[in-house]
Every structure is written in C-alpha cells, then in structure tokens.
Design a protein around this motif. Structure first.
Motif, PDB file in Angstrom:
ATOM      1  N   LYS A   1       0.833  -1.209   0.000  1.00 30.24           N
ATOM      2  CA  LYS A   1       0.000   0.000   0.000  1.00 30.24           C
ATOM      3  C   LYS A   1       0.867   1.257   0.000  1.00 30.24           C
ATOM      4  N   GLN A   2       1.944   1.227   0.770  1.00 24.71           N
ATOM      5  CA  GLN A   2       2.862   2.371   0.802  1.00 24.71           C
ATOM      6  C   GLN A   2       3.581   2.540  -0.531  1.00 24.71           C
ATOM      7  N   LEU A   3       4.060   1.439  -1.102  1.00 24.49           N
ATOM      8  CA  LEU A   3       4.790   1.526  -2.365  1.00 24.49           C
ATOM      9  C   LEU A   3       3.892   2.024  -3.502  1.00 24.49           C
ATOM     10  N   LYS A   4       2.610   1.677  -3.437  1.00 22.12           N
ATOM     11  CA  LYS A   4       1.689   2.107  -4.486  1.00 22.12           C
ATOM     12  C   LYS A   4       1.506   3.617  -4.532  1.00 22.12           C
ATOM     13  N   LYS A   5       1.827   4.291  -3.429  1.00 18.43           N
ATOM     14  CA  LYS A   5       1.680   5.744  -3.377  1.00 18.43           C
ATOM     15  C   LYS A   5       2.808   6.461  -4.120  1.00 18.43           C
ATOM     16  N   ARG A   6       3.878   5.737  -4.422  1.00 14.39           N
ATOM     17  CA  ARG A   6       5.000   6.352  -5.123  1.00 14.39           C
ATOM     18  C   ARG A   6       4.664   6.519  -6.615  1.00 14.39           C
ATOM     19  N   ASN A   7       5.360   7.447  -7.252  1.00 17.85           N
ATOM     20  CA  ASN A   7       5.279   7.622  -8.712  1.00 17.85           C
ATOM     21  C   ASN A   7       3.872   7.847  -9.251  1.00 17.85           C
ATOM     22  N   LYS A   8       3.115   8.688  -8.586  1.00 17.60           N
ATOM     23  CA  LYS A   8       1.797   9.042  -9.114  1.00 17.60           C
ATOM     24  C   LYS A   8       1.974  10.097 -10.211  1.00 17.60           C
ATOM     25  N   ILE A   9       1.281   9.898 -11.315  1.00 18.07           N
ATOM     26  CA  ILE A   9       1.438  10.811 -12.445  1.00 18.07           C
ATOM     27  C   ILE A   9       0.071  11.107 -13.041  1.00 18.07           C
ATOM     28  N   ASP A  10      -0.106  12.329 -13.490  1.00 22.18           N
ATOM     29  CA  ASP A  10      -1.392  12.758 -14.060  1.00 22.18           C
ATOM     30  C   ASP A  10      -1.631  12.062 -15.400  1.00 22.18           C
ATOM     31  N   GLU A  11      -2.761  11.378 -15.492  1.00 23.49           N
ATOM     32  CA  GLU A  11      -3.073  10.594 -16.697  1.00 23.49           C
ATOM     33  C   GLU A  11      -3.212  11.480 -17.930  1.00 23.49           C
ATOM     34  N   ASN A  12      -3.803  12.659 -17.773  1.00 22.74           N
ATOM     35  CA  ASN A  12      -3.982  13.568 -18.909  1.00 22.74           C
ATOM     36  C   ASN A  12      -2.647  14.054 -19.456  1.00 22.74           C
ATOM     37  N   ILE A  13      -1.737  14.366 -18.533  1.00 20.90           N
ATOM     38  CA  ILE A  13      -0.399  14.807 -18.956  1.00 20.90           C
ATOM     39  C   ILE A  13       0.341  13.657 -19.625  1.00 20.90           C
ATOM     40  N   PHE A  14       0.257  12.484 -19.008  1.00 24.37           N
ATOM     41  CA  PHE A  14       1.028  11.339 -19.486  1.00 24.37           C
ATOM     42  C   PHE A  14       0.554  10.879 -20.860  1.00 24.37           C
ATOM     43  N   SER A  15      -0.710  11.076 -21.151  1.00 28.40           N
ATOM     44  CA  SER A  15      -1.247  10.648 -22.449  1.00 28.40           C
ATOM     45  C   SER A  15      -0.616  11.428 -23.607  1.00 28.40           C
ATOM     46  N   LYS A  16      -0.059  12.606 -23.314  1.00 28.25           N
ATOM     47  CA  LYS A  16       0.556  13.437 -24.356  1.00 28.25           C
ATOM     48  C   LYS A  16       2.012  13.055 -24.624  1.00 28.25           C
TER      49      LYS A  16
ATOM     50  N   ALA B   1      10.746  10.198 -14.177  1.00 29.27           N
ATOM     51  CA  ALA B   1      11.512  11.445 -14.030  1.00 29.27           C
ATOM     52  C   ALA B   1      10.957  12.377 -12.971  1.00 29.27           C
ATOM     53  N   LYS B   2       9.661  12.273 -12.679  1.00 28.69           N
ATOM     54  CA  LYS B   2       9.004  13.178 -11.721  1.00 28.69           C
ATOM     55  C   LYS B   2       9.230  14.632 -12.119  1.00 28.69           C
ATOM     56  N   ILE B   3       9.020  14.920 -13.403  1.00 31.34           N
ATOM     57  CA  ILE B   3       9.223  16.295 -13.851  1.00 31.34           C
ATOM     58  C   ILE B   3       7.945  17.108 -13.675  1.00 31.34           C
ATOM     59  N   SER B   4       8.100  18.405 -13.615  1.00 31.10           N
ATOM     60  CA  SER B   4       6.991  19.308 -13.330  1.00 31.10           C
ATOM     61  C   SER B   4       6.160  19.578 -14.591  1.00 31.10           C
ATOM     62  N   SER B   5       5.004  20.190 -14.382  1.00 30.59           N
ATOM     63  CA  SER B   5       4.153  20.602 -15.515  1.00 30.59           C
ATOM     64  C   SER B   5       4.903  21.578 -16.416  1.00 30.59           C
ATOM     65  N   LYS B   6       5.716  22.424 -15.794  1.00 32.93           N
ATOM     66  CA  LYS B   6       6.521  23.390 -16.551  1.00 32.93           C
ATOM     67  C   LYS B   6       7.504  22.660 -17.461  1.00 32.93           C
ATOM     68  N   ASP B   7       8.110  21.594 -16.934  1.00 30.53           N
ATOM     69  CA  ASP B   7       9.058  20.810 -17.728  1.00 30.53           C
ATOM     70  C   ASP B   7       8.357  20.065 -18.865  1.00 30.53           C
ATOM     71  N   ILE B   8       7.121  19.639 -18.625  1.00 29.44           N
ATOM     72  CA  ILE B   8       6.345  18.975 -19.684  1.00 29.44           C
ATOM     73  C   ILE B   8       6.135  19.939 -20.855  1.00 29.44           C
ATOM     74  N   LEU B   9       5.839  21.199 -20.538  1.00 26.53           N
ATOM     75  CA  LEU B   9       5.668  22.216 -21.591  1.00 26.53           C
ATOM     76  C   LEU B   9       6.974  22.433 -22.350  1.00 26.53           C
ATOM     77  N   LYS B  10       8.076  22.435 -21.612  1.00 27.62           N
ATOM     78  CA  LYS B  10       9.392  22.569 -22.254  1.00 27.62           C
ATOM     79  C   LYS B  10       9.666  21.379 -23.173  1.00 27.62           C
ATOM     80  N   LEU B  11       9.284  20.189 -22.706  1.00 31.92           N
ATOM     81  CA  LEU B  11       9.478  18.975 -23.503  1.00 31.92           C
ATOM     82  C   LEU B  11       8.685  19.064 -24.806  1.00 31.92           C
ATOM     83  N   GLU B  12       7.428  19.494 -24.702  1.00 33.69           N
ATOM     84  CA  GLU B  12       6.591  19.630 -25.905  1.00 33.69           C
ATOM     85  C   GLU B  12       7.213  20.615 -26.898  1.00 33.69           C
ATOM     86  N   LYS B  13       7.711  21.720 -26.364  1.00 35.58           N
ATOM     87  CA  LYS B  13       8.350  22.721 -27.219  1.00 35.58           C
ATOM     88  C   LYS B  13       9.586  22.133 -27.918  1.00 35.58           C
TER      89      LYS B  13
END
Length: 280
Positions: free
Chosen positions: A233-248, A260-272
């Motif tokens: 149960k504790q291990l399952k709490k690790r590495n949570k990621i937003d499904e909407n972001i991850f789908s992109k 990577a546990k990168i931020s929303s800001k980094d996701i935008l940088k990645l897209e760019k």
C-alpha cells in the motif's frame, strides 16, 4: 563499441539538458551516426528514428523497460490502479522494474546485452521482499531460462522479435523467504511511520538516536501477512502521475517521463523541444 553511446541517450540527465535547449553532445553524436536527413526533421521525428533503430539493433534495458510500461502498465492496467517502480535496492540487488496493482511483480530484465551470471542471486534477493518474480529476456535466452527456472515459481517472459511481451511461464506466489529487515530497508522513514501509526495507532517517543532501532523492533512484530499488505500500500503511493499529462507523452519517452518526476513546466518545455526542428 560506437553503439554504446546509445545507452546514454534515454536518460533523465540528457533530456533535462535538451528540454532546456542545451544541445547535448551525446544527442549530436547519435544523430550524426544513426539519423538520416536530420536537418529536415523535428526532434520528435528524430527521437522516433533513434528508438526504431534501437528496437531493431540495440534493445538495451531502456527499450525493455519502456515496452513494459507501454504493454503492461498502460496496455493491461492503468495509471490509476497500478504503480511502477525502478531501480529499487533489495538486499544486495536492485530490482529493474516492479509493477504493483493487486499484487506486486518484480521484473528482472536480462536484455540481449546482459549475461545471466548474477540472476540466481538477484532472484533470491527479490523473494526477501516480494512474492512474485519474473525474468524478462530475449527469445535467444528462453531455453537457458527454462533450464534454470522451468516448473519453478519464477515467471519467464520473452520480449519477442515482434516487440511484444510473451508470458511463457506465469510467476507463482513465493512467501517463504520474506524478510522483515529487507522489507524495512526498502521503505523510507515516512512510509515506515505510516505503517507503525496505522498498526499501533501511535509512534514511539524516543530520541532520534534510538528511533530507527525501536521502530524496527515494532515493525517486525507485525504479522507478515498483515505487514506485506501495508508494505505494498505504501509503495503504491510512489510515482503518481497525471493521466492527462502522461497521455501526451510520445510512446518512445513513456518510461523516461514516468520515472523522471518532472513538473508541468518541464512537460511544456518537452513539448516545445519535441515540436522544434533539429536543424533550427
């Protein structure tokens, strides 16, 4: 061997440099060696080309890990119900990949580039903290693996030449080797505190010098069948990621971004970065 530079490409360090628009020497070298007409392509197209090349000629650990993420985590399970972990120290080994949903399965990756030399020791270590272990390897290794683990509790999966995962022998529950100390050491302080608080309804009030030892004494008094459920149960709490972001995230980068546990800001940088042309 020139292709060894490919091992350095799908890493968090390289991609953090790239998304911050710092053109990286490893990226340049790989493009020069393995990508045609790069000046006419976007970074997204180039990454697809590099990944396709590796899929055909250089299936390293990242290719295996990314395939497990795409075919098993996303293909058979979901981000909402399943958690993946990587490089988790267990006794004297490190688990390549752990998938946790209703149960937890350790996947030990043995790619075409690996040997089976330490495999038996690794499996024994994993059984000290987890009940299910599967070895995933290439078709060429199947007979060797079956000679070693056929008709045992160890699972055998093959990453086929068609780039699918074929489950040749399902893992069977093995709980005889679970070890309190090994499980304790997999957890961090916050996770240990939560387990003790849930079970005892309070935490020990001792000085920090003795805290670790006192907590472990309490920890190992919890019945293993109860503890194991709390552990997962504790291990399952690790590495949570937003499904909407991850789908992109492109297929080729799913594993890299998941861990990577990168931020929303980094996701935008990645897209760019992905949408921009390599040739400027």
């Amino acid at each position: 061997m020139r292709s060894l530079v490919l091992n350095r490409f799908f890493t968090q360090y390289i991609f953090k440099e790239l998304i911050n628009m710092n053109m990286n020497s490893v990226y340049k070298t790989i493009i020069n060696d393995y990508v045609k007409d790069s000046d006419k392509k976007s970074n997204s197209e180039i990454i697809k080309d590099i990944y396709s090349y590796m899929l055909k000629y250089y299936r390293n650990e990242y290719i295996y890990q990314n395939t497990i993420i795409n075919k098993l985590l996303l293909g058979k399970h979901s981000l909402n119900t399943t958690t993946a972990l990587t490089q988790i120290p267990i006794s004297k080994s490190k688990a390549d990949f752990i998938l946790i949903n209703g149960k937890a399965v350790v996947y030990e990756i043995k790619s075409e580039l690996d040997t089976l030399e330490r495999l038996d020791k690794q499996i024994k270590d994993y059984y000290k903290a987890f009940k299910y272990v599967t070895v995933i390897s290439c078709e060429e290794n199947f007979n060797k693996l079956y000679d070693l683990y056929g008709n045992t509790k160890v699972g055998i999966s093959i990453f086929t030449k068609r780039n699918t995962i074929s489950n040749r022998q399902a893992p069977i529950c093995e709980e005889n080797y679970l070890d309190y100390k090994v499980i304790y050491d997999v957890l961090n302080k916050k996770e240990i505190d939560e387990i003790l608080l849930n079970y005892y309804k309070k935490l020990p009030t001792v000085s920090i010098v003795f805290y670790y030892k006192v907590c472990y004494e309490l920890f190992k008094q919890i019945p293993m069948n109860v503890l194991y459920t709390m552990f997962l149960k504790q291990l399952k709490k690790r590495n949570k990621i937003d499904e909407n972001i991850f789908s992109k995230i492109p297929y080729e980068l799913k594993s890299l971004i998941y861990f990577a546990k990168i931020s929303s800001k980094d996701i935008l940088k990645l897209e760019k970065f992905l949408n921009s042309n390599y040739g400027g």
